[in-house]
Design an enzyme around this catalytic site. Structure first.
Site, PDB file in Angstrom:
ATOM      1  N   ASP A 180     -11.430  -9.293   4.425  1.00  0.00           N
ATOM      2  CA  ASP A 180     -12.644  -9.438   3.607  1.00  0.00           C
ATOM      3  C   ASP A 180     -13.097 -10.899   3.610  1.00  0.00           C
ATOM      4  O   ASP A 180     -14.296 -11.194   3.629  1.00  0.00           O
ATOM      5  CB  ASP A 180     -12.401  -8.977   2.157  1.00  0.00           C
ATOM      6  N   LYS A 230       4.576 -14.574   4.074  1.00  0.00           N
ATOM      7  CA  LYS A 230       4.988 -15.457   2.985  1.00  0.00           C
ATOM      8  C   LYS A 230       6.515 -15.371   2.873  1.00  0.00           C
ATOM      9  O   LYS A 230       7.072 -15.086   1.812  1.00  0.00           O
ATOM     10  CB  LYS A 230       4.286 -15.006   1.685  1.00  0.00           C
ATOM     11  N   ASP A 252      -1.104 -18.205   2.286  1.00  0.00           N
ATOM     12  CA  ASP A 252      -1.989 -19.047   1.465  1.00  0.00           C
ATOM     13  C   ASP A 252      -2.686 -20.092   2.327  1.00  0.00           C
ATOM     14  O   ASP A 252      -3.891 -20.332   2.196  1.00  0.00           O
ATOM     15  CB  ASP A 252      -1.227 -19.678   0.284  1.00  0.00           C
ATOM     16  N   TYR A 260       0.808  -1.213   0.000  1.00  0.00           N
ATOM     17  CA  TYR A 260       0.000   0.000   0.000  1.00  0.00           C
ATOM     18  C   TYR A 260       0.847   1.271   0.000  1.00  0.00           C
ATOM     19  O   TYR A 260       0.307   2.367   0.048  1.00  0.00           O
ATOM     20  CB  TYR A 260      -0.941   0.016   1.209  1.00  0.00           C
ATOM     21  N   ASP A 271      -5.669  -6.925   4.387  1.00  0.00           N
ATOM     22  CA  ASP A 271      -6.832  -6.412   3.655  1.00  0.00           C
ATOM     23  C   ASP A 271      -7.627  -7.581   3.087  1.00  0.00           C
ATOM     24  O   ASP A 271      -8.854  -7.671   3.242  1.00  0.00           O
ATOM     25  CB  ASP A 271      -6.335  -5.492   2.533  1.00  0.00           C
TER      26      ASP A 271
HETATM   27 MG    MG Z   1     -10.636  -4.114   1.684  1.00  0.00          MG
END
Ligand code: MG
Ligand code: NAI
Length: 337
Positions: free
Chosen positions: A234, A167, A206, A121, A230
């Protein structure tokens, strides 16, 4: 008296903010709400998605409530700018089952602690001859800070496990630093009273994505980098009834900004059918941040009762109520507690 900056934004942002303010009106706490602009409609009127005035107001408030904004490609992101300017380096995203919401599991209560200031980001991208590249910025300082917040949250919740998600097997340097910082802090905290009992482990992102669906109870508090957090949050929202249900807190050393995880939902904007729960639960997180724990738990209970009764719920939850009907039901219920 708390000074609260209110940023309605675009789409369903103003609708869920109106619902939240309607409910807040019933609380025996004095608030001085100051409205500020951000987002796409702000851009169309003023030429910027995030005026300096808004940033200044948010900085000088006890807390900020943020609805949602529509992000147009090429425009500066209002929410990312606010997170940066206010140094809101921690994003707390609870994933909790509530009755009545179509949850995959009915007993989830975990927390995703997402690093909020760097990672992918950072927005440092560049076109190349073949395509484009993005810079993934990971610093020791931010990784340690977010891990400390995660430990403190695990402690507050009385939880016994904190899991780092990364990761590092592929992103050897960036997630290598994140992983090392996590274990450095873990070693330090394992010597502190009260923190000794927190079990610490790590899972690749993962696998974490799969376990969230197959074995979510193995997680209590997750700490991870910006983009992974993020995406996983969700996914977590999907586990507990969808985006209309999930609140978040953006926390720094000086400020707090509270917002639903969902966006401006242009597909349902203007129809008065947005679920106000995520925004009202964001208010609950704000009240906790302000130290108003009693009112916070009363308000959460009111939301819970309305969901359990199931008579005043929005279409995404299988009901026929409008956004404001549901907010009114929460307010009525709160006043009865
Ligand atoms: Mg989002
Ligand atoms: P979205 O979260 O706005 O919507 C995704 C889906 O969930 C839609 O079908 C929507 O109707 C539904 N939904 C979301 N919130 C709901 C609610 N409260 N009640 C009932 N249903 C709800 O994500 P999408 O469609 O990817 O993005 C739309 C816009 O929002 C874009 O411009 C995006 O950039 C922006 N966005 C802004 C965010 C923010 O302000 N922090 C976060 C995420 C997206």
């Amino acid at each position: 008296m708390y000074k609260i900056t209110v940023i309605p934004g675009d789409g369903i942002g103003p609708e869920v903010i109106q619902a939240a303010l309607h409910v807040l009106d019933a609380l025996p706490i004095e608030f001085d709400f100051q409205e500020a602009r951000a987002g796409n409609s702000c851009f169309e009127d003023t030429g910027t998605t995030i005026p300096d005035e808004t940033i200044k107001m948010a900085k000088n408030s006890d807390a900020t409530l943020f609805g949602a904004v529509t992000t147009v490609p090429g425009q500066k992101s209002a929410i990312i700018t606010l997170r940066k300017e206010l140094d809101l380096y921690a994003n707390l995203r609870p994933v909790k089952s509530y009755p009545g919401a179509k949850s995959v599991y009915n007993d989830l209560d975990l927390l995703i602690v997402r690093e909020n200031s760097e990672g992918l980001y950072s927005g440092i991208e560049e076109y190349t001859l073949e395509g484009a590249t993005a810079l993934r910025v990971i610093t020791r300082k931010a990784s340690e800070k977010i891990t400390k917040i995660a430990f403190q949250e695990a402690y507050k919740r009385g939880n016994s496990r904190l899991t780092a998600v990364h990761k590092a097997n592929v992103l050897k340097k960036t997630d290598g630093i994140f992983r090392e910082s996590f274990w450095d802090v873990a070693n330090e905290y394992s010597r502190l009273d009260g923190y000794r009992n927190i079990e610490v482990d790590e899972v690749y992102v993962d696998a974490a994505a799969m376990f969230l669906i197959t074995k979510p109870h193995r997680f209590q508090v997750i700490v991870t980098t910006n983009l992974f957090g993020d995406i996983l949050s969700d996914e977590g929202a999907g586990l507990v009834g969808g985006l209309g249900m999930v609140p978040s807190a953006n926390i720094g050393d000086h400020n707090g900004l509270f917002e639903p995880v969902h966006g401006s939902a242009p597909d349902i904007a203007g129809k008065n059918m947005a679920n106000p729960t995520a925004m009202i639960l964001s208010v609950v997180l704000m009240l906790q941040f302000l130290g108003e724990n009693h009112e916070a738990s009363k308000l959460e209970k009111a939301v819970l009762n309305v969901l359990r009764e199931g008579t005043s719920i929005t279409p995404d939850l299988g009901g026929t109520s409008t956004t404001m009907d549901m907010a009114q039901a929460v307010k009525d219920n709160y006043q009865k507690i």
